[in-house]
Motif scaffolding. Structure first.
Motif: not given
Lengths: 296, 422
Positions: B310-315
């Motif tokens: 999720a963080m890698g997607l920019g969340a």
């Protein structure tokens, strides 16, 4: 016993913490063989990403030592090296995934075109929308296939209407070569796919937000050869529209998919050059030892 | 056959024996546990089942205006002061003529519950035309008479009835003038000094309001604290200190929380005594550590790969927490919450400190009404001398256990159900 053998024995013994390996080596003679300056051609004209003198520390242990390299536009760069050489750490600097590790500290300058990646004013959310990442282990969300791909566009507000979103999802799945396999079951959970399909789903999810750069951290290490071949094929296709940095353990894979290859050793960037040159005429002894399979 | 195979064969038999022994230990342990449970349940159910039914007696009641001292049943004041006991007494005397002695008459009247008078008043209030009529009505027996009928032949000799009373009861029993029925008052009334009129509805409502306050406070606070500590708090000495103290709180004896509630909520903030609100607050303090610890464990169990994806997607951090961590951790949190609630439901000691041990007849209608709770009701009845209260105690324990088992089952079912979704 020559140096490479010694290193082999040493690496077998200490397959645990890369930082420990690096530190121990500082005190031995081996690091004399690590060149002062990266051998080969680490820089290109008009790069997509420009990294200069990057140092990474975990607490007091240094994991990356003054690495400088460029990643060109629409280029696939492979980062290779023995376990614990810092290639994954370096990769994760490029979209600031290391921010989540409290003890990790990054020095040096990293730029995405003209944007300083470590500019405190830069929002990491924005950065990660531009620099996507695919992980070692396929990690689809516990949601439907559709929602997995639609997640990024949704949180970034890339699609206002349902039809736009449907289009993005379909395009991304097509690009990832998964559309034909899943188009009839977009509502079934992404975790129900096979390993290779899951990884392609993760790639679809990453490219759904149209990033400029895609970072891949050993994307095939958990897959069988057939799935690996599919992913490699996919990487080659994606390189037409994206800039890709891929960490891999397989030298064959690096040779197959990348245009340029960087060889890391114990946190130093030993050599970087065109992939052909690295694999056929390595200029540094360490690189040669590694690609000929004498250690690593 | 090689030496190794030979050697392996020898040790293999020994290994299998050891394994069997190991299994037997486990089966022993479980059997002991089950046996203890079985004993507990047999004892409680064996004692308590008799509280769920009660005997009543048929009496020919004449709503005689003279005996009642009522000539207009629409006059509330007359109704209020009507001599209903006299009517019941008359009916009993009519059934057993020849009881002249004052003391005997009193003993005879004592066989019927004092609730009979209130019942007659209610009947008259609802249908005034009853005045002057005669009806056969069933009345609750007094607790001692009731116990006499419930007892076995052998135990009747030790019943708390005089010989004279026993003769009357036997006569009623032989004439089929007594019958057993479901004990409605057990589930429809509050506490009472008279066992046959006492019920656990007051305690159930008290428990309900207390649990409502506890749930409304402890679950959100506990989850919020756990999320902050796991996801947002910087890792430093201060958070370490907090963590250690949360674990310490979980080990504090519950009565200390009662004293704290007495000093702070009642003493300092001037809240009323004996109310579910204060009980709920105290139990919130008590269950918070349980909920925080189990919620943190549930959050820790969320696979880091999901977070990274999720963080890698920019969340953003918040999006990661709300959209991935919380849904994935929810089953674990709910289980922790329900177990915490079950613990709070069975808690007695801290509530004694804040006055929820008072004798309260009225049914509470909200969290600010004086009330008691189920385990305290058990405590209260267990310390009462009347024989009937012994069975009522067991009955209350049965009800409490039913609630607890239901809650724990719910926790298991909910966990399974929610986990399958992912």
């Amino acid at each position: 016993m020559d140096i490479a053998e010694k290193m082999n024995v040493f690496q077998d013994a200490v397959q645990v913490d890369p930082r420990v390996v690096a530190q121990e080596h500082m005190m031995t003679e081996e690091n004399l063989y690590i060149p002062e300056k990266t051998v080969g051609a680490p820089f290109v004209d008009d790069p997509k990403m420009r990294m200069r003198d990057v140092n990474v520390f975990y607490d007091t242990d240094q994991a990356i030592h003054g690495v400088s390299l460029d990643i060109g536009k629409n280029e696939v760069v492979a980062l290779i090296g023995p376990s614990g050489c810092g290639k994954s750490t370096f990769l994760r600097c490029m979209n600031r995934m290391n921010d989540t590790i409290d003890i990790c500290r990054v020095e040096g300058s990293l730029h995405l075109e003209n944007q300083d990646i470590y500019d405190p004013k830069l929002d990491v959310v924005e950065l990660r929308a531009r620099v996507g990442m695919v992980f070692q282990k396929p990690n689809p969300f516990p949601k439907s296939i559709y929602d997995n791909v639609a997640y990024g566009p949704r949180i970034h507000g890339l699609a206002n209407r349902k039809t736009d979103l449907d289009e993005i999802v379909e395009n991304s799945l097509r690009k990832a070569g998964l559309w034909d396999e899943v188009k009839d079951r977009l509502d079934s959970p992404g975790t129900g796919l096979s390993g290779g399909q899951q990884q392609r789903l993760c790639i679809a999810r990453t490219i759904a937000v149209s990033p400029e750069v895609v970072l891949m951290d050993e994307p095939c290490s958990a897959l069988d050869p057939i799935a690996t071949a599919k992913i490699e094929e996919l990487i080659r296709e994606l390189s037409e529209s994206y800039t890709i940095a891929i960490v891999t353990h397989s030298m064959q894979q690096a040779a197959r998919v990348s245009q340029r290859t960087a060889y890391f050793h114990l946190g130093w960037l030993v050599e970087m050059n065109d992939t052909d040159t690295v694999f056929t005429k390595p200029q540094h002894e360490l690189t040669e030892s590694y690609i000929t399979g004498r250690f690593g | 056959m090689s030496v190794t195979t030979e050697q392996v064969r020898k040790t293999l038999a020994r290994r299998y024996r050891a394994e069997k022994r190991f299994k037997a230990y486990g089966i022993c342990a479980i059997s002991i546990g089950l046996l203890a449970l079985l004993l507990l349940f047999t004892d409680i159910i064996g004692k308590g089942y008799r509280a769920f039914y009660e005997y009543s007696v048929a009496l020919q009641i004449t709503f005689d205006p003279e005996t009642l001292e009522i000539n207009d049943p629409r006059d509330l004041e007359q109704l209020q002061y009507g001599n209903y006991e006299a009517v019941v007494r008359e009916a009993l005397l009519a059934r057993f003529p020849g009881v002249e002695d004052r003391q005997d008459r009193r003993a005879l009247a004592a066989l019927v519950s004092t609730a009979a008078g209130y019942r007659l008043r209610d009947m008259l209030e609802n249908s005034p035309e009853l005045l002057g009529q005669t009806h056969t009505l069933w009345f609750q027996l007094d607790d001692d008479a009731d116990m006499f009928l419930k007892s076995s032949e052998a135990k009747r000799k030790t019943a708390r009835l005089s010989d004279q009373q026993q003769t009357w009861m036997l006569a009623l029993e032989q004439g089929n003038e007594v019958r057993a029925g479901f004990n409605h008052s057990l589930f429809t009334r509050g506490d009472s000094r008279e066992p046959e009129q006492a019920g656990i509805l007051g305690a159930i409502l008290g428990s309900f309001f207390t649990m409502l306050v506890t749930l409304a406070l402890s679950f959100p606070i506990g989850v919020a604290a756990a999320v902050y500590l796991e996801e947002f708090a910087p890792k430093n000495r201060f958070t370490d200190f907090i963590e250690v103290n949360i674990n310490n709180l979980a080990a504090v004896p519950s009565i200390i929380f009662g004293l704290l509630g007495l000093a702070v909520f009642i003493g300092l903030f001037g809240m009323p005594r004996s109310v579910p609100l204060v009980g709920g607050l105290v139990l919130t303090l008590m269950t918070l550590p349980t909920i925080i610890i189990s919620s943190r464990a549930a959050i820790k169990a969320v696979p880091p790969s999901i977070r990274q994806a999720a963080m890698g997607l920019g969340a953003s951090k918040m999006q990661v927490v709300l959209q991935f961590v919380l849904p994935l951790a929810l089953p674990g949190m709910l289980t922790g919450g329900i177990i915490g609630m079950a613990q709070a439901l069975g808690e007695t000691a801290p509530l004694l400190m804040i006055g929820m041990v008072a004798f309260i007849v009225e049914l509470p209608t909200g969290a600010m009404d004086a009330a008691t709770v189920l385990p305290v009701q058990v405590f209260l009845w267990a310390s009462s001398p009347e024989q009937s209260f012994v069975t009522m105690t067991s009955a209350a324990i049965m009800v409490l256990m039913t609630f607890l088992i239901t809650m724990n089952t719910l926790a298991v079912v909910m966990r399974k159900r929610l986990e399958r979704r992912w």
